[in-house]
Design a protein around this motif. Structure first.
Motif, PDB file in Angstrom:
ATOM      1  N   LEU A 178       0.830  -1.216   0.000  1.00 61.17           N
ATOM      2  CA  LEU A 178       0.000   0.000   0.000  1.00 61.17           C
ATOM      3  C   LEU A 178       0.857   1.255   0.000  1.00 61.17           C
ATOM      4  O   LEU A 178       1.832   1.344   0.749  1.00 61.17           O
ATOM      5  N   GLY A 179       0.477   2.237  -0.831  1.00 60.10           N
ATOM      6  CA  GLY A 179       1.141   3.545  -0.749  1.00 60.10           C
ATOM      7  C   GLY A 179       1.844   3.928  -2.028  1.00 60.10           C
ATOM      8  O   GLY A 179       1.272   3.827  -3.114  1.00 60.10           O
ATOM      9  N   ASP A 180       3.106   4.354  -1.892  1.00 62.13           N
ATOM     10  CA  ASP A 180       3.865   4.838  -3.044  1.00 62.13           C
ATOM     11  C   ASP A 180       4.608   3.670  -3.697  1.00 62.13           C
ATOM     12  O   ASP A 180       5.775   3.415  -3.417  1.00 62.13           O
ATOM     13  N   LEU A 181       3.916   2.970  -4.570  1.00 58.04           N
ATOM     14  CA  LEU A 181       4.496   1.770  -5.170  1.00 58.04           C
ATOM     15  C   LEU A 181       5.363   2.118  -6.378  1.00 58.04           C
ATOM     16  O   LEU A 181       6.133   1.293  -6.859  1.00 58.04           O
ATOM     17  N   LYS A 182       5.251   3.375  -6.811  1.00 57.52           N
ATOM     18  CA  LYS A 182       6.068   3.816  -7.952  1.00 57.52           C
ATOM     19  C   LYS A 182       7.509   4.063  -7.504  1.00 57.52           C
ATOM     20  O   LYS A 182       8.453   3.559  -8.105  1.00 57.52           O
ATOM     21  N   HIS A 183       7.663   4.838  -6.431  1.00 61.67           N
ATOM     22  CA  HIS A 183       9.018   5.225  -6.006  1.00 61.67           C
ATOM     23  C   HIS A 183       9.577   4.357  -4.887  1.00 61.67           C
ATOM     24  O   HIS A 183      10.746   4.516  -4.532  1.00 61.67           O
ATOM     25  N   GLY A 184       8.760   3.512  -4.289  1.00 57.19           N
ATOM     26  CA  GLY A 184       9.214   2.787  -3.098  1.00 57.19           C
ATOM     27  C   GLY A 184      10.140   1.630  -3.444  1.00 57.19           C
ATOM     28  O   GLY A 184       9.712   0.588  -3.936  1.00 57.19           O
ATOM     29  N   ARG A 185      11.411   1.807  -3.139  1.00 58.64           N
ATOM     30  CA  ARG A 185      12.367   0.720  -3.467  1.00 58.64           C
ATOM     31  C   ARG A 185      12.115  -0.513  -2.611  1.00 58.64           C
ATOM     32  O   ARG A 185      12.389  -1.632  -3.031  1.00 58.64           O
ATOM     33  N   THR A 186      11.562  -0.304  -1.408  1.00 55.08           N
ATOM     34  CA  THR A 186      11.341  -1.481  -0.547  1.00 55.08           C
ATOM     35  C   THR A 186      10.272  -2.391  -1.158  1.00 55.08           C
ATOM     36  O   THR A 186      10.413  -3.608  -1.131  1.00 55.08           O
ATOM     37  N   VAL A 187       9.235  -1.786  -1.721  1.00 53.84           N
ATOM     38  CA  VAL A 187       8.188  -2.637  -2.317  1.00 53.84           C
ATOM     39  C   VAL A 187       8.652  -3.279  -3.619  1.00 53.84           C
ATOM     40  O   VAL A 187       8.232  -4.387  -3.963  1.00 53.84           O
ATOM     41  N   HIS A 188       9.544  -2.602  -4.335  1.00 60.41           N
ATOM     42  CA  HIS A 188      10.078  -3.210  -5.561  1.00 60.41           C
ATOM     43  C   HIS A 188      10.859  -4.480  -5.204  1.00 60.41           C
ATOM     44  O   HIS A 188      10.696  -5.532  -5.818  1.00 60.41           O
ATOM     45  N   SER A 189      11.717  -4.341  -4.185  1.00 59.00           N
ATOM     46  CA  SER A 189      12.518  -5.509  -3.791  1.00 59.00           C
ATOM     47  C   SER A 189      11.641  -6.595  -3.173  1.00 59.00           C
ATOM     48  O   SER A 189      11.815  -7.782  -3.457  1.00 59.00           O
ATOM     49  N   LEU A 190      10.707  -6.177  -2.316  1.00 60.21           N
ATOM     50  CA  LEU A 190       9.892  -7.179  -1.622  1.00 60.21           C
ATOM     51  C   LEU A 190       9.010  -7.966  -2.589  1.00 60.21           C
ATOM     52  O   LEU A 190       8.903  -9.198  -2.497  1.00 60.21           O
ATOM     53  N   ALA A 191       8.383  -7.270  -3.543  1.00 60.68           N
ATOM     54  CA  ALA A 191       7.511  -7.973  -4.500  1.00 60.68           C
ATOM     55  C   ALA A 191       8.329  -9.016  -5.268  1.00 60.68           C
ATOM     56  O   ALA A 191       7.895 -10.155  -5.447  1.00 60.68           O
ATOM     57  N   ARG A 192       9.518  -8.619  -5.704  1.00 65.93           N
ATOM     58  CA  ARG A 192      10.391  -9.568  -6.432  1.00 65.93           C
ATOM     59  C   ARG A 192      10.757 -10.770  -5.554  1.00 65.93           C
ATOM     60  O   ARG A 192      10.716 -11.914  -6.006  1.00 65.93           O
ATOM     61  N   LEU A 193      11.122 -10.480  -4.316  1.00 67.70           N
ATOM     62  CA  LEU A 193      11.551 -11.567  -3.432  1.00 67.70           C
ATOM     63  C   LEU A 193      10.391 -12.523  -3.139  1.00 67.70           C
ATOM     64  O   LEU A 193      10.559 -13.740  -3.121  1.00 67.70           O
ATOM     65  N   LEU A 194       9.198 -11.957  -2.944  1.00 67.49           N
ATOM     66  CA  LEU A 194       8.044 -12.802  -2.633  1.00 67.49           C
ATOM     67  C   LEU A 194       7.635 -13.673  -3.813  1.00 67.49           C
ATOM     68  O   LEU A 194       6.934 -14.672  -3.645  1.00 67.49           O
ATOM     69  N   SER A 195       8.095 -13.280  -5.007  1.00 65.31           N
ATOM     70  CA  SER A 195       7.737 -14.089  -6.177  1.00 65.31           C
ATOM     71  C   SER A 195       8.399 -15.465  -6.123  1.00 65.31           C
ATOM     72  O   SER A 195       8.077 -16.351  -6.911  1.00 65.31           O
ATOM     73  N   LEU A 196       9.317 -15.669  -5.182  1.00 66.17           N
ATOM     74  CA  LEU A 196       9.910 -17.006  -4.983  1.00 66.17           C
ATOM     75  C   LEU A 196       8.926 -17.934  -4.264  1.00 66.17           C
ATOM     76  O   LEU A 196       9.156 -19.133  -4.174  1.00 66.17           O
ATOM     77  N   TYR A 197       7.864 -17.358  -3.714  1.00 64.65           N
ATOM     78  CA  TYR A 197       6.884 -18.144  -2.941  1.00 64.65           C
ATOM     79  C   TYR A 197       5.541 -18.125  -3.659  1.00 64.65           C
ATOM     80  O   TYR A 197       5.330 -17.334  -4.579  1.00 64.65           O
ATOM     81  N   LYS A 198       4.639 -18.963  -3.159  1.00 64.06           N
ATOM     82  CA  LYS A 198       3.297 -18.975  -3.755  1.00 64.06           C
ATOM     83  C   LYS A 198       2.438 -17.947  -3.042  1.00 64.06           C
ATOM     84  O   LYS A 198       1.628 -18.294  -2.171  1.00 64.06           O
ATOM     85  N   VAL A 199       2.629 -16.679  -3.390  1.00 61.19           N
ATOM     86  CA  VAL A 199       1.858 -15.632  -2.720  1.00 61.19           C
ATOM     87  C   VAL A 199       0.924 -14.973  -3.730  1.00 61.19           C
ATOM     88  O   VAL A 199       1.133 -15.050  -4.941  1.00 61.19           O
ATOM     89  N   LYS A 200      -0.075 -14.290  -3.175  1.00 62.87           N
ATOM     90  CA  LYS A 200      -0.948 -13.470  -4.005  1.00 62.87           C
ATOM     91  C   LYS A 200      -0.618 -12.035  -3.622  1.00 62.87           C
ATOM     92  O   LYS A 200      -0.596 -11.711  -2.420  1.00 62.87           O
ATOM     93  N   LEU A 201      -0.343 -11.187  -4.612  1.00 65.89           N
ATOM     94  CA  LEU A 201       0.024  -9.805  -4.301  1.00 65.89           C
ATOM     95  C   LEU A 201      -1.090  -8.849  -4.708  1.00 65.89           C
ATOM     96  O   LEU A 201      -1.601  -8.907  -5.829  1.00 65.89           O
ATOM     97  N   ASN A 202      -1.458  -7.970  -3.771  1.00 66.99           N
ATOM     98  CA  ASN A 202      -2.380  -6.869  -4.076  1.00 66.99           C
ATOM     99  C   ASN A 202      -1.584  -5.577  -4.043  1.00 66.99           C
ATOM    100  O   ASN A 202      -0.759  -5.384  -3.144  1.00 66.99           O
ATOM    101  N   TYR A 203      -1.830  -4.703  -4.995  1.00 65.71           N
ATOM    102  CA  TYR A 203      -1.175  -3.398  -5.010  1.00 65.71           C
ATOM    103  C   TYR A 203      -2.247  -2.331  -4.839  1.00 65.71           C
ATOM    104  O   TYR A 203      -3.162  -2.234  -5.655  1.00 65.71           O
ATOM    105  N   VAL A 204      -2.133  -1.534  -3.785  1.00 66.21           N
ATOM    106  CA  VAL A 204      -3.100  -0.454  -3.553  1.00 66.21           C
ATOM    107  C   VAL A 204      -2.337   0.867  -3.575  1.00 66.21           C
ATOM    108  O   VAL A 204      -1.476   1.109  -2.720  1.00 66.21           O
TER     109      VAL A 204
END
Ligand code: ASP
Length: 325
Positions: A178-204
Motif C-alpha cells: 500500500l502507498g507509493d508503489l512507484k518510487h518505493g524501493r522497498t516494495v520493488h525488492s519485496l515484491a520480487r523476493l516474494l515471487s519465490l513463494y506462492k503468494v498473491k500480491l495486491n497493489y493499492v
C-alpha cells in the motif's frame, strides 16, 4: 574457565569456501528460495545469540565502511549495531558533506578509498544502479542499502524474515502493498523476493503512484497472481500481510503533486476493523502519517518488531559475506 556458551551446533566458523564469501549483495534477484532458508536460519541463530550473550566475537578485527549519501536511521544504525554485536567495527560516513564527496570526489573513488581500510562496504546512494557500479569497481564485498528508487535488498530480506517469524510461513499468503508503489524501493525488492513463494500480491496505490508496469510484467511472467486497486477496502479483508509505505516526498519534482497524494491512506483502528484477527501490518519506516499511532498497541502492528528482525538479518549477511557463516 570463561563461561562461553557452547555454540558448536551453530552455522558459524571460518568458511572461506562458503557460498556467500566475498559476494556483493546488490539485488534480490540474486537469491533463490534455498538462499532465503539459509539466511533465515542464520538470522534466527543470531537472534538466539544476541538474547544469550548480547555481543560475540564472530567478526572481531573486521571493519565495515558505512557510506550513506541519503538519510537513514534504521538501515545505517542496524548495520552498525550488527557489526558491533559481532565484535567488528565501523567507519561511519553518514554525512557525505563532511567527506571528500563535498570536494567533488566520485562515488567510485570514494569506494576505492574505503576498501583500502575496510573489509565490507555498505552503500546508500540516490542513483539507481549506483551500488552495482560500486561493486564492479570494488574488490571487497559491497552491500546495497538502497539505490534511489531501485532496490533495497536487505530490507526485503528482513521483511521476508519478519513474515516468516511472525506468521510461520510465506507460501499461501496474500500480501497487500500500500502507498507509493512507484518510487518505493522497498516494495520493488519485496515484491520480487516474494515471487519465490506462492503468494498473491495486491497493489493499492493512487493512480499516479502505481507499481511500475515492467515490474508487474516481470512477476506475471513468473506466474504471480497480482491485482491492482486504488482503495484498500476490497483488498483488506483477505490480507495476511499489509505492507504500508510512505509517499516518497524526495522523489517528487512538484510539491503540489506530492501534497495531492500524501494523505491518500491512513491505517487506524477503525480501518483495521475490516482486517483479519490473525494478520500483520508492516512498514519499512519512517512513517509520516500513514499509520496512526493509535494502532501501535494492536498485536497486529508488527512494524517495530520488524526493525529488530532487521538487526539479525544484517548480522547474518555480514557474517556470510565475510566467510563466517
Ligand atoms: N527506509 C526505507 C527506505 O530507505 C523506506 C522509506 O524511506 O520510506 O527506502
Amino acid at each position: 574457565m570463561p563461561t562461553q556458551p557452547n555454540n558448536s551446533h551453530l552455522p558459524f566458523g571460518d568458511h572461506k569456501n562458503a557460498p556467500w564469501y566475498g559476494k556483493d549483495i546488490i539485488s534480490v534477484k540474486q537469491f533463490s528460495r534455498e538462499d532465503l532458508e539459509y539466511i533465515f536460519a542464520v538470522a534466527h541463530e543470531m537472534h538466539v545469540m544476541v538474547d544469550h550473550v548480547g555481543t560475540f566475537d564472530l567478526l572481531k578485527g573486521k571493519i565495515l565502511a558505512s557510506l550513506f549519501y541519503e538519510p537513514s536511521t534504521r538501515t545505517s544504525s542496524s548495520f552498525t549495531a550488527a557489526m558491533e554485536r559481532l565484535g567488528g567495527s565501523v567507519i561511519p560516513i553518514n554525512e557525505v558533506k563532511y567527506s571528500s564527496v563535498s570536494k567533488g570526489e566520485s562515488l567510485l573513488d570514494t569506494v576505492r578509498t574505503l576498501e583500502c581500510y575496510a573489509d565490507v562496504i555498505v552503500i546508500r546512494h540516490p542513483e539507481v544502479g549506483s551500488a552495482a557500479q560500486a561493486a564492479k569497481a570494488a574488490r571487497k564485498p559491497v552491500i546495497n542499502a538502497g539505490d534511489g528508487i531501485g532496490e533495497h535488498p536487505t530490507q526485503a530480506l528482513l521483511d521476508a524474515f519478519t513474515i516468516k517469524e511472525e506468521l510461520g510461513h510465506l507460501d499461501g499468503l496474500t500480501v497487500t502493498l500500500l502507498g507509493d508503489l512507484k518510487h518505493g524501493r522497498t516494495v520493488h525488492s519485496l515484491a520480487r523476493l516474494l515471487s519465490l513463494y506462492k503468494v498473491k500480491l495486491n497493489y493499492v496505490a493512487p493512480e499516479i503512484l502505481r507499481m511500475p508496469a515492467e515490474l508487474i510484467d516481470e512477476l506475471k511472467a513468473k506466474g504471480v497472481e497480482q491485482t491492482e486497486y486504488t482503495t484498500l477496502d476490497q483488498a483488506l479483508p483477505q490480507t495476511d500481510v499489509l505492507y504500508v509505505t510512505r509517499v516518497q516526498k524526495e522523489r517528487f519534482t512538484d510539491e503540489a503533486v506530492y501534497e495531492s497524494v500524501k494523505g491518500a491512506y491512513v491505517i487506524d483502528p477503525k480501518v483495521m476493523k475490516a482486517a483479519r484477527e490473525r494478520m500483520i501490518v508492516m512498514h519499512p519506516l519512517p512513517r509520516v502519517g500513514e499509520i496512526s499511532p493509535e494502532f501501535d498497541d494492536d498485536p497486529r502492528a508488527a512494524y517495530f518488531r520488524q526493525m529488530e528482525y532487521g538487526l539479525y538479518v544484517r548480522m547474518a549477511l555480514l557474517a556470510m559475506v565475510l566467510g563466517k557463516a
